[in-house]
Design a protein around this motif. Sequence first.
Motif, PDB file in Angstrom:
ATOM      1  N   HIS A  68      -8.338 -11.037   0.681  1.00  0.00           N
ATOM      2  CA  HIS A  68      -7.249 -12.178   0.627  1.00  0.00           C
ATOM      3  C   HIS A  68      -6.393 -12.090   1.727  1.00  0.00           C
ATOM      4  O   HIS A  68      -6.565 -12.705   2.601  1.00  0.00           O
ATOM      5  CB  HIS A  68      -6.624 -12.124  -0.604  1.00  0.00           C
ATOM      6  CG  HIS A  68      -5.723 -13.033  -0.768  1.00  0.00           C
ATOM      7  ND1 HIS A  68      -5.735 -14.532  -0.775  1.00  0.00           N
ATOM      8  CD2 HIS A  68      -4.411 -12.920  -1.002  1.00  0.00           C
ATOM      9  CE1 HIS A  68      -4.816 -15.197  -0.852  1.00  0.00           C
ATOM     10  NE2 HIS A  68      -3.754 -14.065  -0.979  1.00  0.00           N
ATOM     11  N   ASP A  69      -5.524 -10.985   1.862  1.00  0.00           N
ATOM     12  CA  ASP A  69      -4.850 -10.390   2.812  1.00  0.00           C
ATOM     13  C   ASP A  69      -4.617  -9.012   3.103  1.00  0.00           C
ATOM     14  O   ASP A  69      -5.095  -8.217   2.238  1.00  0.00           O
ATOM     15  CB  ASP A  69      -3.629 -11.330   2.877  1.00  0.00           C
ATOM     16  CG  ASP A  69      -2.730 -10.863   1.728  1.00  0.00           C
ATOM     17  OD1 ASP A  69      -2.492  -9.804   1.322  1.00  0.00           O
ATOM     18  OD2 ASP A  69      -2.057 -12.013   1.294  1.00  0.00           O
ATOM     19  N   ASP A  70      -4.073  -8.459   4.027  1.00  0.00           N
ATOM     20  CA  ASP A  70      -4.127  -7.083   4.333  1.00  0.00           C
ATOM     21  C   ASP A  70      -3.120  -6.324   3.080  1.00  0.00           C
ATOM     22  O   ASP A  70      -3.304  -5.050   3.031  1.00  0.00           O
ATOM     23  CB  ASP A  70      -3.483  -6.721   5.699  1.00  0.00           C
ATOM     24  CG  ASP A  70      -4.376  -7.066   6.599  1.00  0.00           C
ATOM     25  OD1 ASP A  70      -5.762  -7.348   6.658  1.00  0.00           O
ATOM     26  OD2 ASP A  70      -3.900  -7.519   7.908  1.00  0.00           O
ATOM     27  N   GLY A  71      -2.435  -7.050   2.403  1.00  0.00           N
ATOM     28  CA  GLY A  71      -1.318  -6.536   1.505  1.00  0.00           C
ATOM     29  C   GLY A  71      -1.977  -6.722  -0.061  1.00  0.00           C
ATOM     30  O   GLY A  71      -1.227  -6.234  -0.939  1.00  0.00           O
ATOM     31  N   TYR A  72      -2.925  -7.375  -0.229  1.00  0.00           N
ATOM     32  CA  TYR A  72      -3.632  -7.695  -1.427  1.00  0.00           C
ATOM     33  C   TYR A  72      -4.646  -6.301  -1.883  1.00  0.00           C
ATOM     34  O   TYR A  72      -5.579  -6.004  -1.639  1.00  0.00           O
ATOM     35  CB  TYR A  72      -4.577  -8.722  -1.383  1.00  0.00           C
ATOM     36  CG  TYR A  72      -4.698  -9.324  -2.906  1.00  0.00           C
ATOM     37  CD1 TYR A  72      -3.682 -10.053  -3.729  1.00  0.00           C
ATOM     38  CD2 TYR A  72      -5.707  -9.062  -3.550  1.00  0.00           C
ATOM     39  CE1 TYR A  72      -4.025 -10.462  -4.959  1.00  0.00           C
ATOM     40  CE2 TYR A  72      -5.960  -9.689  -4.677  1.00  0.00           C
ATOM     41  CZ  TYR A  72      -5.052 -10.250  -5.585  1.00  0.00           C
ATOM     42  OH  TYR A  72      -5.221 -10.805  -6.823  1.00  0.00           O
ATOM     43  N   LEU A  73      -3.837  -5.510  -2.837  1.00  0.00           N
ATOM     44  CA  LEU A  73      -4.444  -4.145  -2.934  1.00  0.00           C
ATOM     45  C   LEU A  73      -5.584  -4.186  -3.947  1.00  0.00           C
ATOM     46  O   LEU A  73      -6.483  -3.139  -3.777  1.00  0.00           O
ATOM     47  CB  LEU A  73      -3.266  -3.129  -3.636  1.00  0.00           C
ATOM     48  CG  LEU A  73      -2.065  -2.993  -2.632  1.00  0.00           C
ATOM     49  CD1 LEU A  73      -1.041  -1.842  -3.422  1.00  0.00           C
ATOM     50  CD2 LEU A  73      -2.560  -2.396  -1.394  1.00  0.00           C
ATOM     51  N   ARG A  74      -5.769  -5.264  -4.809  1.00  0.00           N
ATOM     52  CA  ARG A  74      -6.973  -5.295  -5.479  1.00  0.00           C
ATOM     53  C   ARG A  74      -8.391  -5.408  -4.735  1.00  0.00           C
ATOM     54  O   ARG A  74      -9.255  -5.054  -5.234  1.00  0.00           O
ATOM     55  CB  ARG A  74      -6.715  -6.422  -6.540  1.00  0.00           C
ATOM     56  CG  ARG A  74      -5.911  -6.254  -7.696  1.00  0.00           C
ATOM     57  CD  ARG A  74      -5.787  -7.149  -8.759  1.00  0.00           C
ATOM     58  NE  ARG A  74      -7.367  -7.346  -9.237  1.00  0.00           N
ATOM     59  CZ  ARG A  74      -7.469  -8.686  -9.825  1.00  0.00           C
ATOM     60  NH1 ARG A  74      -6.757  -9.532  -9.397  1.00  0.00           N
ATOM     61  NH2 ARG A  74      -8.787  -8.852  -9.975  1.00  0.00           N
ATOM     62  N   ASP A  75      -7.824  -5.969  -3.535  1.00  0.00           N
ATOM     63  CA  ASP A  75      -9.304  -5.892  -2.463  1.00  0.00           C
ATOM     64  C   ASP A  75      -9.765  -4.802  -2.107  1.00  0.00           C
ATOM     65  O   ASP A  75     -10.928  -4.637  -1.545  1.00  0.00           O
ATOM     66  CB  ASP A  75      -9.077  -7.070  -1.493  1.00  0.00           C
ATOM     67  CG  ASP A  75      -9.064  -8.406  -2.033  1.00  0.00           C
ATOM     68  OD1 ASP A  75      -9.663  -8.770  -2.832  1.00  0.00           O
ATOM     69  OD2 ASP A  75      -8.564  -9.419  -1.243  1.00  0.00           O
ATOM     70  N   LYS A  76      -8.979  -3.556  -2.194  1.00  0.00           N
ATOM     71  CA  LYS A  76      -9.546  -2.164  -1.794  1.00  0.00           C
ATOM     72  C   LYS A  76     -10.785  -1.747  -2.508  1.00  0.00           C
ATOM     73  O   LYS A  76     -11.301  -1.088  -2.040  1.00  0.00           O
ATOM     74  CB  LYS A  76      -8.318  -1.306  -1.860  1.00  0.00           C
ATOM     75  CG  LYS A  76      -7.368  -1.402  -0.924  1.00  0.00           C
ATOM     76  CD  LYS A  76      -6.291  -0.326  -1.068  1.00  0.00           C
ATOM     77  CE  LYS A  76      -5.459   0.034   0.418  1.00  0.00           C
ATOM     78  NZ  LYS A  76      -4.820   1.348   0.337  1.00  0.00           N
ATOM     79  N   ASN A  77     -11.401  -2.429  -3.645  1.00  0.00           N
ATOM     80  CA  ASN A  77     -12.145  -1.836  -4.423  1.00  0.00           C
ATOM     81  C   ASN A  77     -13.281  -2.827  -4.292  1.00  0.00           C
ATOM     82  O   ASN A  77     -14.402  -2.794  -5.199  1.00  0.00           O
ATOM     83  CB  ASN A  77     -11.696  -1.903  -6.068  1.00  0.00           C
ATOM     84  CG  ASN A  77     -10.566  -0.813  -6.361  1.00  0.00           C
ATOM     85  OD1 ASN A  77     -10.778   0.267  -5.483  1.00  0.00           O
ATOM     86  ND2 ASN A  77      -9.618  -0.964  -7.060  1.00  0.00           N
ATOM     87  N   MET A  78     -13.253  -3.695  -3.560  1.00  0.00           N
ATOM     88  CA  MET A  78     -14.225  -4.602  -3.293  1.00  0.00           C
ATOM     89  C   MET A  78     -15.701  -4.153  -2.538  1.00  0.00           C
ATOM     90  O   MET A  78     -15.554  -3.167  -1.917  1.00  0.00           O
ATOM     91  CB  MET A  78     -13.769  -5.682  -2.285  1.00  0.00           C
ATOM     92  CG  MET A  78     -15.042  -6.636  -1.824  1.00  0.00           C
ATOM     93  SD  MET A  78     -14.288  -8.157  -0.599  1.00  0.00           S
ATOM     94  CE  MET A  78     -12.951  -8.494  -1.503  1.00  0.00           C
ATOM     95  N   LYS A  79     -16.859  -4.536  -3.350  1.00  0.00           N
ATOM     96  CA  LYS A  79     -18.016  -3.898  -2.755  1.00  0.00           C
ATOM     97  C   LYS A  79     -18.816  -5.295  -2.592  1.00  0.00           C
ATOM     98  O   LYS A  79     -19.125  -6.011  -3.380  1.00  0.00           O
ATOM     99  CB  LYS A  79     -18.845  -3.158  -3.932  1.00  0.00           C
ATOM    100  CG  LYS A  79     -18.007  -1.957  -4.185  1.00  0.00           C
ATOM    101  CD  LYS A  79     -18.878  -1.348  -5.515  1.00  0.00           C
ATOM    102  CE  LYS A  79     -17.660  -0.007  -5.970  1.00  0.00           C
ATOM    103  NZ  LYS A  79     -18.156   0.455  -7.440  1.00  0.00           N
ATOM    104  N   VAL A  80     -19.202  -5.361  -1.293  1.00  0.00           N
ATOM    105  CA  VAL A  80     -20.082  -6.438  -0.764  1.00  0.00           C
ATOM    106  C   VAL A  80     -21.203  -6.204   0.226  1.00  0.00           C
ATOM    107  O   VAL A  80     -20.945  -5.129   0.985  1.00  0.00           O
ATOM    108  CB  VAL A  80     -19.089  -7.390  -0.070  1.00  0.00           C
ATOM    109  CG1 VAL A  80     -20.046  -8.682   0.551  1.00  0.00           C
ATOM    110  CG2 VAL A  80     -18.019  -7.971  -0.721  1.00  0.00           C
TER     111      VAL A  80
END
Length: 121
Positions: A68-80
Amino acid sequence: MDPEQQVLPLGHGDGDAIRVVTASKIWIDHNTLYECQDGLLDVTRGSTDVTISNNWFREQDKVILLGHDDGYLRDKNMKVTVVYNHFGPNCNQRMPRIRHAPAPAHAANNLYQGWMQYAIG
């Protein structure tokens, strides 16, 4: 849906061809995407376990955004996983652009038919 299974209002569309938001176990396969208002494909807001395969992306400035953006911490666990895709002709950037390193993202066996600004960021 948010993590508590409540409907999450996202507002109006932002001009992407495909927008994956707060979702998991998604397979985006065998599409031809080009000439959209914003980007061709965004995977954001805590989405994970996404496979992007066998697609043709062409004629676009911003192609794939992961996060989403550099500060959106939930995206740290994204697996793509981005695999077996064709990029080009005339793609400029974000094939893909990964917001949070070291979020697990894999790019393998893609065809890059030239790019202007950068391919993977």
